[in-house]
Enzyme design. Sequence first.
Site, PDB file in Angstrom:
ATOM      1  N   LYS A 145      49.900  75.813  53.957  1.00 49.82           N
ATOM      2  CA  LYS A 145      51.233  76.343  53.686  1.00 49.82           C
ATOM      3  C   LYS A 145      52.048  76.447  54.980  1.00 49.82           C
ATOM      4  O   LYS A 145      53.240  76.133  55.004  1.00 49.82           O
ATOM      5  CB  LYS A 145      51.145  77.687  52.970  1.00 49.82           C
TER       6      LYS A 145
ATOM      7  N   GLU B 170      46.487  76.729  47.758  1.00 51.93           N
ATOM      8  CA  GLU B 170      46.500  78.151  48.141  1.00 51.93           C
ATOM      9  C   GLU B 170      45.719  78.332  49.442  1.00 51.93           C
ATOM     10  O   GLU B 170      44.630  78.928  49.465  1.00 51.93           O
ATOM     11  CB  GLU B 170      45.899  78.981  46.983  1.00 51.93           C
TER      12      GLU B 170
ATOM     13  N   VAL C 116      51.977  74.097  47.246  1.00 56.61           N
ATOM     14  CA  VAL C 116      50.812  73.316  47.686  1.00 56.61           C
ATOM     15  C   VAL C 116      49.557  74.184  47.526  1.00 56.61           C
ATOM     16  O   VAL C 116      49.612  75.287  46.985  1.00 56.61           O
ATOM     17  CB  VAL C 116      50.975  72.813  49.151  1.00 56.61           C
TER      18      VAL C 116
ATOM     19  N   ASP D 158      54.887  65.275  47.505  1.00 59.91           N
ATOM     20  CA  ASP D 158      53.444  65.522  47.592  1.00 59.91           C
ATOM     21  C   ASP D 158      52.894  64.693  48.747  1.00 59.91           C
ATOM     22  O   ASP D 158      53.623  63.913  49.371  1.00 59.91           O
ATOM     23  CB  ASP D 158      52.743  65.205  46.259  1.00 59.91           C
TER      24      ASP D 158
ATOM     25  N   MET E 198      51.688  73.439  39.146  1.00 57.67           N
ATOM     26  CA  MET E 198      52.834  74.337  39.237  1.00 57.67           C
ATOM     27  C   MET E 198      54.089  73.599  39.695  1.00 57.67           C
ATOM     28  O   MET E 198      55.155  73.747  39.109  1.00 57.67           O
ATOM     29  CB  MET E 198      52.536  75.502  40.191  1.00 57.67           C
TER      30      MET E 198
ATOM     31  N   HIS F 269      57.237  83.570  42.383  1.00 57.53           N
ATOM     32  CA  HIS F 269      55.940  83.377  41.740  1.00 57.53           C
ATOM     33  C   HIS F 269      56.119  83.052  40.266  1.00 57.53           C
ATOM     34  O   HIS F 269      56.525  83.907  39.474  1.00 57.53           O
ATOM     35  CB  HIS F 269      55.104  84.663  41.926  1.00 57.53           C
TER      36      HIS F 269
ATOM     37  N   SER G 230      50.082  82.722  44.663  1.00 55.17           N
ATOM     38  CA  SER G 230      49.770  83.776  43.694  1.00 55.17           C
ATOM     39  C   SER G 230      49.014  84.930  44.331  1.00 55.17           C
ATOM     40  O   SER G 230      48.935  86.006  43.747  1.00 55.17           O
ATOM     41  CB  SER G 230      48.982  83.208  42.512  1.00 55.17           C
TER      42      SER G 230
ATOM     43  N   GLU H  72      58.259  86.222  39.081  1.00 55.42           N
ATOM     44  CA  GLU H  72      58.131  87.392  39.951  1.00 55.42           C
ATOM     45  C   GLU H  72      58.702  87.003  41.326  1.00 55.42           C
ATOM     46  O   GLU H  72      58.200  86.063  41.952  1.00 55.42           O
ATOM     47  CB  GLU H  72      56.637  87.712  40.050  1.00 55.42           C
TER      48      GLU H  72
END
Length: 727
Positions: free
Chosen positions: A417, A412, A410, A353, A334, A460, A439, A472
């Site tokens: 996070k 989920e 990063v 990263d 993503m 999103h 998500s 979104e």
Amino acid sequence: MTDFTYAVDADGVATITWDVVGKSMNVMSKAGFDDLSAMVDQGLADPGVKGIIITSGKKDFAGGMDLNVIANMRAGGAQSIFDGVMGMHAVMRKIERAGMDPKTLKGGKPIVAALPGTALGIGLEVPLCCHRIIAADNPKAKIGLPEIMVGIFPGAGGTTRLTRKMGAMMAAPYLLEGKLSDPKGAKAGGLIDEVVAPEELLPRAKAWILAATDADLVKPWDAKGYKMPGGTPYHPAGFMTFVGASAMVLGKTMGVYPAAKALLGAVYEGAMVPFDLALKIEARHFTSVLMNPSSTAMIRSLFINKEALEKGANRPQAPDQAVQKLGVIGAGMMGAGIAYVSANAGIDVVLIDATQESADKGKAYSEGLLDKGMQRKKVTAEKKAEVLARITATTDYAALAGCDLIVEAVFEDPKVKADVTAKVEAAVGPDCIFATNTSTLPISGLAKASTRPEQFIGIHFFSPVDKMMLVEIIRGKQTGDRAVAKALDFVRQIRKTPIVVNDARFFYANRCIIPYLNEGMRMVAEGVDPVLVENAAKLVGMPLGPLQLVDETSIDLGVKIAKATKAAMGDAYPDSAVDEVLFWMADQGRMGKKANAGFYAYDAAGKREGMWDGLAKHFPEAGEQPSLTEVQHRLLMAQVLEAVRALEDGVLTDIREGDVGAILGWGFAPWSGGPFSWLDIIGAPRAVEICEGLTARYGTRFTVPDLLRDMAAKGDSFYRKDNAKAA
Ligand code: NAD
């Protein structure tokens, strides 16, 4: 005030210039068309006028018909649409015949369309009835008939003229797929006659007029002995074309798009009769398409409301928040995509990263896409260098200094996070907005890791980021207006379509798509033939059946989401029947497309074959199968009721966003205009009846939401003017 102006020069050449006041692009209105007609009359009647140029005062010729006008035509009823279209045909036929003697075809005045730039829809249909189309060599210009993309078809003679000009086979990509070309491509494809340097456009048009002979003005279809290129349906070659086109259209549209069928009808029936009768047939089919609620719904969602959302219909008041420097944290699938679309839109990007190798890999993703673009001649070497130079791949958070927006992508995992949020906030200025691309994790929860929750928001994206048009935007409990404005301005910069929703589990799109996938898997558990499930979905206009979609998104992701949902919901968790299938598939190691093994079987190259035969062994087909309609109702209602509940819960605040988001986010049956439009098409009473039947047979997940029940009782609809925010 008029949309056209008229002037005659010393050599007797009249110029009609299209220049709609207050708009950057010309669009045709009823009044505008009347003006054009009156000016053509004036030129034809004036003995001092030798010929007419129709051109534009803007950099482009025209964007097409004003779709707001088309969307409202249905209210007038079929006869008034038909009469209106036939009136347009009469004017365009007048341009085409240009005062010539109907028997000898002599004595007409030459009329030339001179196109400085883009010419779409009626903006090409008017030129098609002129005697010559000359375009400026403007590589940015787009020429074509894109009507099919919004649920209608070229109904001002474009269908009939293009088919007669180039034959059904050659016209097919332009009519059926809405193919657009630049001027050189349009000339090569036979859409237009000539391409000249921009400064030569008007002089060349005038020279052509002054040199034109009577024969130059006669359209092939008006000349004696005309034969349609490629043959009519009676001709063996023509017959093959039509059989092939029918099969292709049905294969692509599954018969759910009324415009595609009507277009084919107009072409086929029109090819067998004289030109003027063919126009009448085209008008009949066009009327039937406009009377079909699908076309109104498609125009409303895919054009009018989509554009309104892109222009900021729900943007809070705040000064311009255009992003200058973007930080993207996490250079995986993503993050790499977000960096690419942003750099491509001219934004400087710092891509971070955990290791330099991963950051570089994320940047290399952009290079790969740009290389592909170069192979297709869409991207120049300079553009590639420019875009790549905008992306700094690093592990150093200090590089984020000066960023005004961060998008975090990063893993989920709330802990990862939270850690990243703190690190970012230590490195950026106090005004920077922080967005997470999560998500599934609620934004308000993730915002707890921030010292500035009013500047914390969800943005999103959908995968693959460069292809998916929807974004979104999720407002957490404490998210402030400036953060929402920032997110909207960013989405506008990268030319995608935003919806703004409130924070709740799975937000909007995933909340609706998961029940669709689940309903498909439930049916497998019940012994419904999986082929029936998949085909029922496609035959109702879903791009992928639910089982294929699970394969594409992977079984393990499904398992992960199911486990997290179960943990959050405890005893209220409603999807055990789904897990029976999902967890069993995971146990078999059939993780989906990426593993070359899922609900479908795949060959070694990853090509989908049929259903995996192990599925039928474990979940044998029940003796009695449900009807196609029953399966379709289950699959549609699973999504649609969730959309209604999202509206009831206040996650959605605008049905326009619900409809546009559904089509762009997960491909919800575009012919319907989206879930709310679909409910309006079938009507609330019918929707209630369907849901009551489904509840009785399958359980409470189909319980009618109060909002829908009230609507049925009151004879109301979602898009009734005072319900929708749309004008
Ligand atoms: P991914 O695994 O491809 O990428 C995550 C990247 O983050 C990896 O490159 C990893 O090295 C990096 N990373 C992990 N911890 C880090 C840290 N502490 N600091 C810096 N970098 C770190 O995952 P993805 O599919 O790109 O998903 C990223 C996020 O986007 C997730 O929150 C996911 O839920 C969300 N999302 C995914 C999709 C999808 O279809 N994959 C769609 C929408 C949203």
